[in-house]
Design an enzyme around this catalytic site. Structure first.
Site, short mmCIF file in Angstrom:
data_model
loop_
_atom_site.label_atom_id
_atom_site.label_comp_id
_atom_site.label_asym_id
_atom_site.label_seq_id
_atom_site.Cartn_x
_atom_site.Cartn_y
_atom_site.Cartn_z
N TYR A 146 -12.13 13.20 -18.60
CA TYR A 146 -12.31 13.66 -19.74
C TYR A 146 -11.90 13.60 -20.77
CZ TYR A 146 -15.73 14.80 -15.92
OH TYR A 146 -16.13 15.04 -14.67
N PHE A 430 -15.84 27.64 -13.79
CA PHE A 430 -17.91 27.76 -13.16
C PHE A 430 -17.81 26.90 -12.54
CE2 PHE A 430 -16.58 26.39 -18.24
CZ PHE A 430 -16.70 25.52 -18.28
C1 LIG Z 1 -15.93 11.12 -11.57
C2 LIG Z 1 -17.83 10.14 -11.64
C3 LIG Z 1 -18.59 11.53 -11.53
C4 LIG Z 1 -17.13 9.33 -12.67
O1 LIG Z 1 -19.03 8.77 -13.07
P1 LIG Z 1 -19.02 6.86 -13.24
O2 LIG Z 1 -20.89 7.14 -13.59
O3 LIG Z 1 -18.74 6.47 -11.92
O4 LIG Z 1 -18.82 7.68 -14.87
P2 LIG Z 1 -18.80 6.32 -15.69
O5 LIG Z 1 -19.44 4.65 -15.69
O6 LIG Z 1 -19.83 6.58 -17.14
O7 LIG Z 1 -17.37 6.17 -16.45
C5 LIG Z 1 -17.20 6.12 -17.51
C6 LIG Z 1 -16.06 5.87 -18.21
O8 LIG Z 1 -15.15 6.93 -17.22
C7 LIG Z 1 -14.13 6.15 -16.26
N1 LIG Z 1 -14.30 6.56 -14.86
C8 LIG Z 1 -15.05 7.09 -14.17
N2 LIG Z 1 -14.53 7.51 -13.30
C9 LIG Z 1 -12.55 7.25 -13.37
C10 LIG Z 1 -12.33 8.56 -12.59
N3 LIG Z 1 -12.49 8.67 -11.48
N4 LIG Z 1 -10.82 7.78 -13.01
C11 LIG Z 1 -10.46 7.47 -14.23
N5 LIG Z 1 -11.32 6.91 -14.92
C12 LIG Z 1 -13.07 7.08 -14.21
C13 LIG Z 1 -14.30 4.56 -16.50
O9 LIG Z 1 -13.66 3.92 -16.02
C14 LIG Z 1 -15.82 4.30 -17.85
O10 LIG Z 1 -14.42 3.97 -18.96
P3 LIG Z 1 -14.97 2.93 -20.32
O11 LIG Z 1 -16.13 4.28 -19.73
O12 LIG Z 1 -13.60 4.46 -20.96
O13 LIG Z 1 -13.95 2.13 -19.84
C15 LIG Z 1 -18.22 9.26 -10.05
O14 LIG Z 1 -17.74 7.88 -9.84
C16 LIG Z 1 -18.44 10.48 -8.78
O15 LIG Z 1 -18.93 11.27 -8.84
N6 LIG Z 1 -16.82 10.57 -8.06
C17 LIG Z 1 -16.94 11.38 -7.25
C18 LIG Z 1 -17.24 12.76 -6.76
C19 LIG Z 1 -16.83 13.12 -8.50
O16 LIG Z 1 -15.48 13.17 -7.85
N7 LIG Z 1 -16.94 14.61 -9.20
C20 LIG Z 1 -16.38 15.30 -10.24
C21 LIG Z 1 -16.12 15.09 -11.31
S1 LIG Z 1 -16.08 16.17 -12.18
#
Ligand SMILES: CC(C)(COP(=O)(O)OP(=O)(O)OC[C@H]1O[C@@H](n2cnc3c(N)ncnc32)[C@H](O)[C@@H]1OP(=O)(O)O)[C@@H](O)C(=O)NCCC(=O)NCCS
Length: 430
Positions: A146, A430
């Site tokens: 984040y 939350f």
């Molecule tokens: C975490 C999650 C929501 C990310 O969603 P996503 O659609 O894959 O993310 P995006 O493709 O929009 O990525 C946005 C940016 O975040 C980065 N990012 C996404 N997930 C990441 C992770 N787990 N660790 C590090 N960086 C991450 C991407 O590399 C991208 O970076 P950039 O745009 O600066 O190059 C998804 O991977 C997920 O649901 N994971 C499992 C459940 C989870 O962890 N949920 C809790 C989140 S609070």
């Protein structure tokens, strides 16, 4: 392939929920050692997938007033979810400021790393700004995600333990009032007023989320046994403190005899002291564990041996993002009177925050206006978010290269303006 990011309708709530880890039995937090929990386990085991009845009740919460669920649809299929909840957060000066709390975020495994989270975040940030929320906050299940969206840690939480044998209180007058062991229904009715009174005068605390105490129950929570509840009433008979605690049946001999305190809030020092005196002296137990407490727990200074309270884990808690920098800086109060100019660079998600700002602060009011002069210091948007609630150290952030002073006294003045005592803290997430 078509992608659409939008608010969901009530008939899409079940599909939305199925994407979320807590509703489909997947982990929702980093595994140990980064994760932590009040009991002997590193983290509670994920629950089984939600039943149809549970989904229906969660759906009601998701569609409640003040909750803004958003989803990512790819070719018409719901594959990503997140939500913003309207809160009020208490900022320095004991002022309640509207804040958008980001929660329940997930993208299904087949659709990750295609920018869906980024698009949902954009949608939510725009929505919050339109509603007039100057701040956004979240708790980060992973610390690496984040920061790129402008969030930075702003409150801290700790897990601590006290061995009952060392839990003696320093001599002090007996606290006024009375304690009462109660059931979940009584706790559900007592919590809102106690929490509201505490949160309004405690920096970092949040207004209650919809249905915050609905889940309190007398039913057993697996090996943890049922949650127990104790109230404190002042001499006027009004409830001025509540605690929720458990007596888990440990899986190993070393874990047995532990009181796990899940939540405790009190509006007076007497109520606080009385509740802890009871919890630290439950017969046939050896140890008290509290997770999610503040770094500077007053209890330490009530004990005759302050070292008896041992912090065993520490973690960032809420992360904060400035959505509208000049409004947010004018909304809080400052510890001293001063005028400081700050240059903020590199905020691609909210470019209106970039520029040079003159912060004109007294202890009773503040204004923040755009100026075109040489700044006293340059600060990145993350460092400013970390300092905003009054925690964090300007000196350490400067040492880390997050603040660049143009004058020798700039960092010291920034620190004296922003820092508060005690540290900001939120009892509930939350
Ligand atoms: C975490 C999650 C929501 C990310 O969603 P996503 O659609 O894959 O993310 P995006 O493709 O929009 O990525 C946005 C940016 O975040 C980065 N990012 C996404 N997930 C990441 C992770 N787990 N660790 C590090 N960086 C991450 C991407 O590399 C991208 O970076 P950039 O745009 O600066 O190059 C998804 O991977 C997920 O649901 N994971 C499992 C459940 C989870 O962890 N949920 C809790 C989140 S609070």
């Amino acid at each position: 392939m078509s992608t659409e990011i939008r608010a969901i309708t009530p008939d899409e709530a079940a599909d939305y929920l199925r994407v979320l880890p807590f509703a489909n039995g997947l982990p929702s937090w980093e595994p140990s050692p980064a994760a932590w929990y009040g009991g002997p386990e590193p983290w509670p085991a994920p629950p089984p997938p939600a039943s149809a009845a549970q989904l229906a009740s969660y759906a009601e919460e998701v569609m409640a007033d003040g909750v803004h669920p958003v989803a990512a649809f790819v070719d018409g299929r719901l594959v990503g979810a997140s939500a913003m909840i309207e809160f009020e957060v208490t900022v320095p000066g004991e002022i309640g400021v509207p804040m958008g709390g980001v929660t329940s975020t997930a993208v299904i495994a087949t659709h990750r790393r295609r920018g869906l989270l980024r698009s949902m975040m954009r949608h939510m940030v725009d929505g919050a700004r339109e509603r007039g929320e100057s701040l956004a906050m979240l708790s980060a299940s992973e610390g690496s995600i984040y920061g790129r969206f402008g969030f930075s840690p702003a409150t801290t939480r700790v897990r601590w333990e006290i061995d009952r044998g060392q839990a003696g209180f320093a001599p002090a007058p007996a606290p006024a009032g009375e304690l009462e062991l109660v059931d979940a229904a009584a706790a559900r009715s007592a919590w809102p007023a106690v929490h509201d009174a505490v949160r309004r005068r405690s920096v970092g605390e949040l207004s209650a989320r919809p249905g915050q105490w609905d889940g309190l129950s007398d039913n057993s929570l697996g090996s943890d046994g049922p949650m127990r509840y104790v109230l404190h009433r002042g001499d006027d008979g009004e409830v001025d403190g509540v605690a929720n605690y458990r007596l888990p049946w440990g899986r190993t001999a070393g874990d047995a005899g532990t009181v796990v305190v899940d939540a405790l809030q009190a509006t007076t020092p007497d109520a606080y002291r009385a509740l802890w005196q009871l919890l630290l002296d439950v017969d046939l137990t050896r140890r008290v564990v509290a997770a999610g407490g503040p770094q500077d727990e007053p209890l330490r200074w009530m004990l005759s041996n302050p070292r008896a309270l041992r912090i065993t884990r520490q973690s960032d808690n809420l992360w904060l993002r400035l959505l509208d920098l000049p409004v947010a800086l004018a909304q809080r109060r400052y510890e001293v009177q001063d005028v400081l100019t700050l240059r903020v660079v590199d905020d691609p998600m909210c470019p209106d925050n970039e520029g040079t700002w003159r912060l004109d602060a007294t202890t009773s009011e503040a204004s923040c206006t755009r100026v075109d002069s040489e700044p006293d210091l340059a600060i990145d948007i993350h460092a400013l978010a970390t300092l905003y609630l009054g925690g964090g150290s300007a000196q350490l952030l400067a040492f880390a290269g997050r603040i660049e002073p143009n004058r020798d006294d700039a960092v010291g003045r920034l620190s004296r303006l922003f820092r508060i005592d005690p540290e900001p803290f939120n009892s509930f997430g939350f």
